[in-house]
Design a protein around this motif. Structure first.
Motif, PDB file in Angstrom:
ATOM      1  N   ASP A   1      41.085  36.518  42.665  1.00 55.85           N
ATOM      2  CA  ASP A   1      39.706  36.942  42.440  1.00 55.85           C
ATOM      3  C   ASP A   1      39.311  37.935  43.523  1.00 55.85           C
ATOM      4  OD1 ASP A   1      39.584  35.299  40.287  1.00 55.85           O
ATOM      5  OD2 ASP A   1      38.166  33.861  41.137  1.00 55.85           O
ATOM      6  N   VAL A   2      38.604  38.985  43.121  1.00 56.97           N
ATOM      7  CA  VAL A   2      38.109  39.983  44.059  1.00 56.97           C
ATOM      8  C   VAL A   2      36.624  39.711  44.278  1.00 56.97           C
ATOM      9  CG1 VAL A   2      37.783  42.435  44.521  1.00 56.97           C
ATOM     10  CG2 VAL A   2      39.806  41.667  43.261  1.00 56.97           C
ATOM     11  N   SER A   3      36.279  39.217  45.455  1.00 58.10           N
ATOM     12  CA  SER A   3      34.888  38.885  45.738  1.00 58.10           C
ATOM     13  C   SER A   3      34.036  40.140  45.795  1.00 58.10           C
ATOM     14  CB  SER A   3      34.779  38.128  47.067  1.00 58.10           C
ATOM     15  OG  SER A   3      35.230  38.939  48.134  1.00 58.10           O
ATOM     16  N   GLY A   4      32.809  40.029  45.323  1.00 58.38           N
ATOM     17  CA  GLY A   4      31.890  41.156  45.359  1.00 58.38           C
ATOM     18  C   GLY A   4      32.141  42.201  44.299  1.00 58.38           C
ATOM     19  N   ALA A   5      33.049  41.919  43.348  1.00 54.53           N
ATOM     20  CA  ALA A   5      33.374  42.890  42.305  1.00 54.53           C
ATOM     21  C   ALA A   5      32.983  42.337  40.947  1.00 54.53           C
ATOM     22  CB  ALA A   5      34.865  43.226  42.320  1.00 54.53           C
ATOM     23  N   GLY A   6      32.522  43.227  40.075  1.00 53.55           N
ATOM     24  CA  GLY A   6      32.214  42.861  38.709  1.00 53.55           C
ATOM     25  C   GLY A   6      33.369  43.200  37.791  1.00 53.55           C
ATOM     26  N   HIS A   7      33.040  43.532  36.535  1.00 53.00           N
ATOM     27  CA  HIS A   7      34.085  43.757  35.549  1.00 53.00           C
ATOM     28  C   HIS A   7      34.964  44.945  35.891  1.00 53.00           C
ATOM     29  CE1 HIS A   7      36.176  44.013  31.787  1.00 53.00           C
ATOM     30  NE2 HIS A   7      35.608  45.169  31.458  1.00 53.00           N
ATOM     31  N   MET A   8      34.372  46.047  36.360  1.00 51.53           N
ATOM     32  CA  MET A   8      35.171  47.237  36.638  1.00 51.53           C
ATOM     33  C   MET A   8      35.731  47.156  38.055  1.00 51.53           C
ATOM     34  SD  MET A   8      34.829  48.228  33.690  1.00 51.53           S
ATOM     35  CE  MET A   8      35.978  49.580  33.798  1.00 51.53           C
ATOM     36  N   VAL A   9      36.678  46.256  38.242  1.00 51.69           N
ATOM     37  CA  VAL A   9      37.212  45.980  39.567  1.00 51.69           C
ATOM     38  C   VAL A   9      37.838  47.217  40.194  1.00 51.69           C
ATOM     39  CG1 VAL A   9      38.746  44.474  40.890  1.00 51.69           C
ATOM     40  CG2 VAL A   9      37.703  43.638  38.773  1.00 51.69           C
ATOM     41  N   SER A  10      38.490  48.037  39.376  1.00 49.61           N
ATOM     42  CA  SER A  10      39.185  49.201  39.931  1.00 49.61           C
ATOM     43  C   SER A  10      38.204  50.179  40.573  1.00 49.61           C
ATOM     44  CB  SER A  10      39.991  49.910  38.837  1.00 49.61           C
ATOM     45  OG  SER A  10      39.159  50.319  37.774  1.00 49.61           O
ATOM     46  N   GLY A  11      36.959  50.182  40.122  1.00 51.11           N
ATOM     47  CA  GLY A  11      35.963  51.038  40.750  1.00 51.11           C
ATOM     48  C   GLY A  11      35.148  50.297  41.792  1.00 51.11           C
ATOM     49  N   ASP A  12      35.008  48.969  41.625  1.00 47.07           N
ATOM     50  CA  ASP A  12      34.171  48.191  42.531  1.00 47.07           C
ATOM     51  C   ASP A  12      34.791  48.050  43.914  1.00 47.07           C
ATOM     52  OD1 ASP A  12      32.490  47.890  40.451  1.00 47.07           O
ATOM     53  OD2 ASP A  12      32.973  45.796  40.042  1.00 47.07           O
ATOM     54  N   ASP A  13      36.075  47.710  43.954  1.00 51.75           N
ATOM     55  CA  ASP A  13      36.717  47.465  45.250  1.00 51.75           C
ATOM     56  C   ASP A  13      38.197  47.784  45.138  1.00 51.75           C
ATOM     57  OD1 ASP A  13      37.586  46.589  47.727  1.00 51.75           O
ATOM     58  OD2 ASP A  13      36.142  44.967  47.798  1.00 51.75           O
TER      59      ASP A  13
END
Length: 284
Positions: free
Chosen positions: A257-269
């Protein structure tokens, strides 16, 4: 370590696909990773990850899906998951080595269906915030965002504001100038660079959600290659239950799980995503 980037054109199933290729400076490459973006995005969402993979000795190829970015639009308007999967299979057939498939959202579902259809297609599978069981509210939010963008924007700043409103969890707000690669200026307004027929293909409509889920579940049951699920901890598309469901369908799969990220993980973090991906590839 610097990388070498090359713009290439790839053959899909009746369409030509635009792509960027990153090769490590010190060959030979450790393998090939195909990076597939989400619906309404382009290959540029994977730019940072492509460079990171090349730094770690991998060849990375980021691909615009049919109807997106610089790739061809489908003459027949076919933007079903099956059509995307056929494109992916055609691309892999031209490679010298079995790749690792890394797909976000639409790209992840494309990879899952393609790998389920041909279990020998790839050597490993990475699904970025997508599982057969997707939350209807999250999917509706994506659809609404894409529909709202059909009218275009007065400025790049307005487009960036729309992205921020859709994705409030994103740690780094999108830069207006950075959206130029995803938009085109036409008659004084900025429009997302994808075929509007993506939204009208009946295969992608809510009335076929059950059919798509069963297709994805059948594909997941046939997966035998190493598999990683990277989930945004704040995702409204992949719930904790949806992630557990995937791990039951593919018992050998792993999850981070990537904390602080929503659905678009590749752009979020992208940094955290890249680190988890590289660690997985080291094991593969």
């Amino acid at each position: 370590m610097p990388d070498t980037t090359t713009a290439v054109r790839l053959r899909g199933d009746g369409v030509t696909l635009a792509a960027d290729r990153w090769d490590p400076v010190d060959p030979p490459s450790r393998g090939i990773a195909l990076l597939l973006h989400g619906g309404g995005q382009t290959r540029h969402s994977w730019q940072h990850t492509g460079r990171r993979l090349a730094d770690h000795g991998w060849t990375a190829i980021t691909i615009d899906a049919r109807g997106h970015g610089e790739s061809d639009w489908a003459d027949d308007g076919d933007y079903s998951i099956s059509a995307h999967a056929r494109d992916l299979a055609a691309v892999v057939a031209e490679l010298d080595f079995r790749p690792v498939l890394v797909g976000a959202s639409l790209g992840g579902m494309t990879s899952l269906i393609a790998q389920g259809t041909d279990p020998t297609l790839a050597r490993a599978l990475v699904l970025v915030d997508i599982t057969p069981r997707a939350e209807p509210e999250g999917l509706e939010k994506i659809s609404s965002f894409m529909h709202d963008g059909l009218a275009g924007f007065d400025s790049l700043e307005d487009a960036a504001a729309a992205v921020s409103a859709y994705n409030p969890h994103r740690r780094r707000p999108p830069r207006p100038d950075g959206l130029r690669k995803n938009l085109r200026l036409r008659d004084g307004r900025w429009y997302w660079h994808w075929d509007p027929r993506v939204l009208t293909d009946r295969a992608n409509g809510p009335e076929n959600a059950g059919v798509r889920e069963e297709q994805a579940r059948d594909a997941a049951r046939s997966i035998t290659v190493p598999t990683l699920l990277i989930r945004g901890a704040q995702s409204d598309v992949v719930s904790a239950e949806g992630a557990r469901d995937l791990l039951e369908l593919i018992p050998t799969a792993r999850q981070i799980d990537v904390s602080g990220a929503g659905h678009m993980v590749s752009g979020d973090d992208n940094d955290v995503l890249s680190e988890g991906l590289i660690e997985f590839l080291e094991d593969v």
